[in-house]
Design a protein around this motif. Structure first.
Motif, short mmCIF file in Angstrom:
data_model
loop_
_atom_site.label_atom_id
_atom_site.label_comp_id
_atom_site.label_asym_id
_atom_site.label_seq_id
_atom_site.Cartn_x
_atom_site.Cartn_y
_atom_site.Cartn_z
N LYS A 123 0.82 -1.20 0.00
CA LYS A 123 0.00 0.00 0.00
C LYS A 123 0.86 1.26 0.00
CE LYS A 123 -4.06 -0.61 1.87
NZ LYS A 123 -4.71 -1.28 2.98
N ASP A 171 3.18 -1.07 -5.28
CA ASP A 171 2.00 -0.30 -4.88
C ASP A 171 0.70 -0.89 -5.44
OD1 ASP A 171 2.76 0.34 -7.43
OD2 ASP A 171 2.39 2.49 -7.25
N VAL A 172 0.77 -2.15 -5.92
CA VAL A 172 -0.44 -2.83 -6.39
C VAL A 172 -0.54 -4.19 -5.72
CG1 VAL A 172 -1.73 -3.70 -8.38
CG2 VAL A 172 -0.31 -1.65 -8.63
N HIS A 176 -5.93 -5.65 -5.24
CA HIS A 176 -6.34 -4.37 -5.84
C HIS A 176 -7.51 -4.63 -6.79
CE1 HIS A 176 -6.18 -0.83 -8.46
NE2 HIS A 176 -5.51 -0.23 -7.49
N TRP A 177 -8.45 -3.69 -6.89
CA TRP A 177 -9.65 -3.94 -7.71
C TRP A 177 -9.31 -4.18 -9.19
CZ3 TRP A 177 -10.98 -0.86 -11.84
CH2 TRP A 177 -10.40 0.42 -11.88
N TYR A 200 1.91 3.26 -9.85
CA TYR A 200 1.07 4.46 -9.66
C TYR A 200 -0.32 4.26 -10.28
CZ TYR A 200 5.36 6.61 -8.09
OH TYR A 200 6.51 6.88 -7.39
N PRO A 201 -1.09 3.31 -9.74
CA PRO A 201 -2.37 2.95 -10.36
C PRO A 201 -3.38 4.09 -10.43
CG PRO A 201 -2.16 1.98 -8.17
CD PRO A 201 -0.82 2.55 -8.52
N ASP A 202 -3.22 5.13 -9.63
CA ASP A 202 -4.21 6.21 -9.63
C ASP A 202 -3.80 7.40 -10.48
OD1 ASP A 202 -5.91 4.78 -7.93
OD2 ASP A 202 -4.71 5.39 -6.20
N GLU A 203 -2.62 7.31 -11.12
CA GLU A 203 -2.17 8.42 -11.95
C GLU A 203 -2.85 8.40 -13.32
OE1 GLU A 203 2.01 9.10 -12.82
OE2 GLU A 203 2.27 9.77 -10.75
N ALA A 204 -3.04 9.58 -13.91
CA ALA A 204 -3.69 9.67 -15.23
C ALA A 204 -2.69 9.35 -16.34
CB ALA A 204 -4.26 11.07 -15.43
#
Ligand SMILES: [Zn+2]
Length: 227
Positions: A123, A171-172, A176-177, A200-204
């Motif tokens: 995490k 970080d995954v 993770h969903w 960085y799964p939440d980065e655009a």
């Protein structure tokens, strides 16, 4: 493994509400409580009571052989490291207590704790070296069970590491969903981690990156039909 939230109420003196720095470390404790029934739920009750408030003691998780109970939000400071109000242990580490109740299965409790530590490392993108003993911060003989057993600490870290192998990027975590998709794009070489190894799964995605991924996916499909 399910994590049950049972927070110390806001405003209690052992829940200072300070923002945790990082978190950069994970501190492992043994409860040193060998009473029958001294499991995770019992410690959750204790932390909400007056004795813990008076002693200004708190930590983030208690783990027994059946469950993990969380007592504080991940980004809040707990008083568990014994290195003072401004100590690195208290201010930048997550505290985990492993139960010693004789009516519980200690081996299972350690296994559950190893799972939790691996989950937290994923995490927060932290390396295994960031898992430390309470002893590091204050010199206390804690976690005493792991410290007393020959190779106990090494075995615990090895268990954390084997749980980490299930993670796709630091970080995954495996749960993770979008784990299935991220695993696929990694294994097929469609997308990779950044230079620090994280995804960085939440980065655009930029338009340029999207174009590159689409081109790679097109080549991937062509190769598939060729073969
Ligand atoms: Zn301790």
């Amino acid at each position: 493994m399910k994590i049950v939230e049972d927070f110390i109420p806001a405003g209690r003196s052992n829940r200072p509400g300070l923002k945790l720095f990082g978190p950069e470390w994970i501190t492992i404790h043994d409860t040193a409580n060998t009473g029958t029934g001294a499991d995770a739920a019992a410690h959750a009750r204790y932390l909400k009571g007056d004795d813990a408030a008076k002693k200004l003691v708190s930590w983030h998780f208690t783990v027994d052989d059946r469950q993990i109970v969380q007592h504080l939000p991940l980004y809040e400071v707990g008083w568990h490291a014994g290195d003072g109000v401004n100590g690195t242990g208290n201010r930048s580490s997550i505290g985990i207590e492993i139960c010693e109740n004789p009516d519980g299965n200690r081996e299972k409790a350690e296994g559950n704790a190893a799972w939790l530590v691996a989950d937290l490392l994923s995490k927060f993108g932290l390396a295994l070296e960031r898992v430390v003993q309470h002893n590091k911060w204050s010199g206390k003989n804690c976690p005493r069970v792991l410290r007393a057993r020959p190779n106990g600490w090494q075995q615990f870290l090895a268990a954390v590491e084997s749980n980490l192998k299930d993670t796709i990027f630091p970080d995954v975590p495996a749960d993770h969903w979008a784990a299935e998709g991220i695993k696929f794009v990694k294994e097929q070489g469609l997308m990779s981690g950044k230079s620090d190894g994280k995804f960085y799964p939440d980065e655009a995605l930029t338009r340029a990156q999207a174009a590159s991924v689409l081109k790679r996916f097109y080549d991937f499909l062509l190769k598939k039909t060729d073969g």
